[in-house]
Design a protein around this motif. Structure first.
Motif, PDB file in Angstrom:
ATOM      1  N   ILE A  29      23.182  47.306  42.946  1.00  0.00           N
ATOM      2  CA  ILE A  29      24.093  46.492  42.123  1.00  0.00           C
ATOM      3  C   ILE A  29      23.437  46.135  40.786  1.00  0.00           C
ATOM      4  O   ILE A  29      24.082  46.166  39.732  1.00  0.00           O
TER       5      ILE A  29
ATOM      6  N   VAL B 210      27.950  53.219  45.219  1.00  0.00           N
ATOM      7  CA  VAL B 210      27.089  52.449  46.135  1.00  0.00           C
ATOM      8  C   VAL B 210      26.872  53.246  47.425  1.00  0.00           C
ATOM      9  O   VAL B 210      25.735  53.416  47.890  1.00  0.00           O
ATOM     10  N   ALA B 211      27.955  53.776  47.987  1.00  0.00           N
ATOM     11  CA  ALA B 211      27.861  54.481  49.269  1.00  0.00           C
ATOM     12  C   ALA B 211      27.016  55.745  49.150  1.00  0.00           C
ATOM     13  O   ALA B 211      26.215  56.062  50.042  1.00  0.00           O
TER      14      ALA B 211
ATOM     15  N   GLU C   4      23.342  54.685  49.046  1.00  0.00           N
ATOM     16  CA  GLU C   4      22.914  54.168  50.355  1.00  0.00           C
ATOM     17  C   GLU C   4      22.743  55.309  51.361  1.00  0.00           C
ATOM     18  O   GLU C   4      21.762  55.346  52.123  1.00  0.00           O
TER      19      GLU C   4
ATOM     20  N   TYR D 213      20.669  47.382  48.601  1.00  0.00           N
ATOM     21  CA  TYR D 213      21.982  47.034  48.040  1.00  0.00           C
ATOM     22  C   TYR D 213      21.844  46.264  46.729  1.00  0.00           C
ATOM     23  O   TYR D 213      22.498  46.579  45.732  1.00  0.00           O
ATOM     24  N   HIS D 214      20.981  45.246  46.729  1.00  0.00           N
ATOM     25  CA  HIS D 214      20.845  44.457  45.507  1.00  0.00           C
ATOM     26  C   HIS D 214      20.234  45.286  44.375  1.00  0.00           C
ATOM     27  O   HIS D 214      20.590  45.102  43.204  1.00  0.00           O
TER      28      HIS D 214
ATOM     29  N   GLN E 285      32.449  51.561  44.592  1.00  0.00           N
ATOM     30  CA  GLN E 285      31.975  51.562  45.982  1.00  0.00           C
ATOM     31  C   GLN E 285      31.509  52.953  46.411  1.00  0.00           C
ATOM     32  O   GLN E 285      30.628  53.069  47.274  1.00  0.00           O
TER      33      GLN E 285
END
Lengths: 147, 147, 147, 147, 147, 147
Positions: free
Chosen positions: B79, B50-51, B54, B75-76, B47
């Motif tokens: 991932i 990801v963060a 982003e 996001y996709h 995470q």
């Protein structure tokens, strides 16, 4: 056991596929004691992608075709690279998509400590999409294994 | 709807990370109308990866932070890129491994047909391995989505 | 609802496959009120493995072939066992590999509390590898479900 | 490169865990030139299972703790064994379940051709279930890798 | 063993969540001999979703809390429903996303043949997205198991 | 960017499939500016399910068949919906199971903020099971994507 910055086999395998100055790349690699091969494969069947890479690696003597040990190392590197390409299920035609890929298989010694021995990198770059011309986007994968 | 060979956003995002001639790469991209950002993140927690991506993409205005539509596309793509990095389970610390990654997020128009609009590419390159210095090998991932 | 150490159906199903003293094993099991069957299947197609186990279990009356309830319990136990065999994707030929397996299906009551009723264990043991003689290593799987 | 029937490292690692005549099993293995260790781990965190096995294998000199190459081989064998245990997601507490496992790590030469070298087997056997006493059933996993 | 069109437990469990005429739905179900419960859960931790559903099902006597057999059936139905919600990895916070869900658990006899016995349906409906108000879209899941 | 309670495209797509008062549902949707289509598909091959939905969506002008951008959005929504249906592996015949599904594809604007634009929902409802009449239970899936 530090990774040698001048001997990053994954990066080199990818640059072989992405660079447009092929001679430069091949020079770079031939200055090491690495062996490598390149090829292309387009298919809706994942097993054909696996087979094309295995055949090229054996025919170009990147791995010893008579040693299962080496085939096992290569196989898992291919499947790991396919995870990057497929991003979820390692499936192509069975979920109605196809790939057009270039691949590079590179065998070398990426670690400063010689005892770490040889490793193998499988890089894939190309497109994935519907079985319709142009309905596709880029995709990439890299698998690395000890050999 | 052919993919424009001079506008391959995935390849460009990866070359941003792999090339050692950064100026060249950034030039290349600034000659297009693309926007992009780069960054680094090391963590045992997916995470946080990801963060970090982003946050960088929002702070650099690659995506509009007030539009969920754009956050959803990003996001996709993240991932999907993590699938290439993790090759199996999108898990890091929970299976006792850690990553040290550079990332690039690139937004541009890769198709000749202008109606295909903008797409986003998330490229990841670095190392994955045990939480022990040097016990790691290279890894890569690429996710592409329409935005 | 403690698991009865003398009634571990998973362990017994595996020992049926691994033991070389078959009579001993079969004795052990016939001293309980369990029912079981054994068989072999080799294939590049996962569905043939599923079908071989289902057919054996029905023909040997381990499950009632007319009750979907029992077929459903068996099916999920088989797929769980295949996860152990395939370790990632439940795919064989589509990722260019094949299996040669022995299987055991065992139905019994592993819990001390009689209200826990009957459960089913599917054990698989054999080899997985390339479709080339000898290019294979051992593999195992176990699935357990209430029935 | 045929698998030697008398040298099946996966079967032996499993029998170490399943057999109740431990001396017999340990004899069997000590008559080969294999090395092995055994242990126990119970946890809701998959990383603790990984760590327990890695620590035991290093402390018992099954692998050389200073060679990443060997740690890499072991790590992938552990994760493959965990696929058999978890049958779907390699997750425990994050999907509210826990394991109580015995494990065996065995290093040996399973192939007749000496050039195939050493391989490693990680076997897991125990229970998986809810974090409530008795709400659990048996589970098993086996991972095999070249080393 | 045909599925009874008037006794589709999955459809009914979903309509309980989606319908705005709750009374109608609850009437429908109370006219059968089914038992059911409903609830809400919002979390970034998948295990809290699992726990909330298990607790509701036990407290409302949909399953017998003292029988592992019933807990096992419910657990797998919950995990299957979570696959629909998460569509890839059964992970929430670890990939930086959160859910806000309503759930229904319904136990009944969906088959014409009485010997098929009771089955359990777990339905989930709500939103999934970033941990930011409004950055979310709808999601759904359904798991069905024999009990 | 709040989700508009009166414009939940996922819920509406599902109610189209589950409701027995079709006119009511179609009215509801025609009062919005949404477009949608419905259809049926039964197959043991996942690619046929994908193809049936893609064809219906193109023929009914839910998506523009000449824009890859829209095909890409639809494709990922279909695969996400199939995760709910298959709950684990997006595989049907290759693990010996078959589906009989109704599907709805709905395109609309679920967010209050008009800048969030259009999104697409793919809902699936039907049965999954063995290729034997009646050996099946209900299944559902929902995929949502920005378009």
């Amino acid at each position: 056991m530090t990774l040698n910055r001048d001997a990053r086999i994954g990066r080199s395998a990818l640059l072989l596929l992405l660079s447009e100055e092929k001679e430069y790349q091949e020079d770079l690699i031939s200055n090491t004691n690495w062996s490598f091969c390149e090829g292309k494969v387009g298919s809706m069947e994942a097993q054909k992608v696996v087979a094309a890479i295995e055949t090229a690696a054996k025919n170009n003597h990147i791995i010893d075709k008579d040693l299962y040990r080496e085939g096992h190392a290569l196989y898992h590197a291919i499947i790991e690279a396919l995870h990057g390409v497929t991003r979820g299920e390692v499936q192509l035609g069975s979920v109605l998509r196809t790939v057009g890929l270039t691949f590079a298989v590179l065998r070398g010694s990426p670690y400063e400590n010689k005892a770490e021995g040889e490793w193998i990198a499988v890089a894939l770059y190309g497109t994935i999409g519907a079985p319709v011309k142009g309905a596709e986007h880029e995709t990439i994968g890299l698998g690395i294994n000890h050999i």
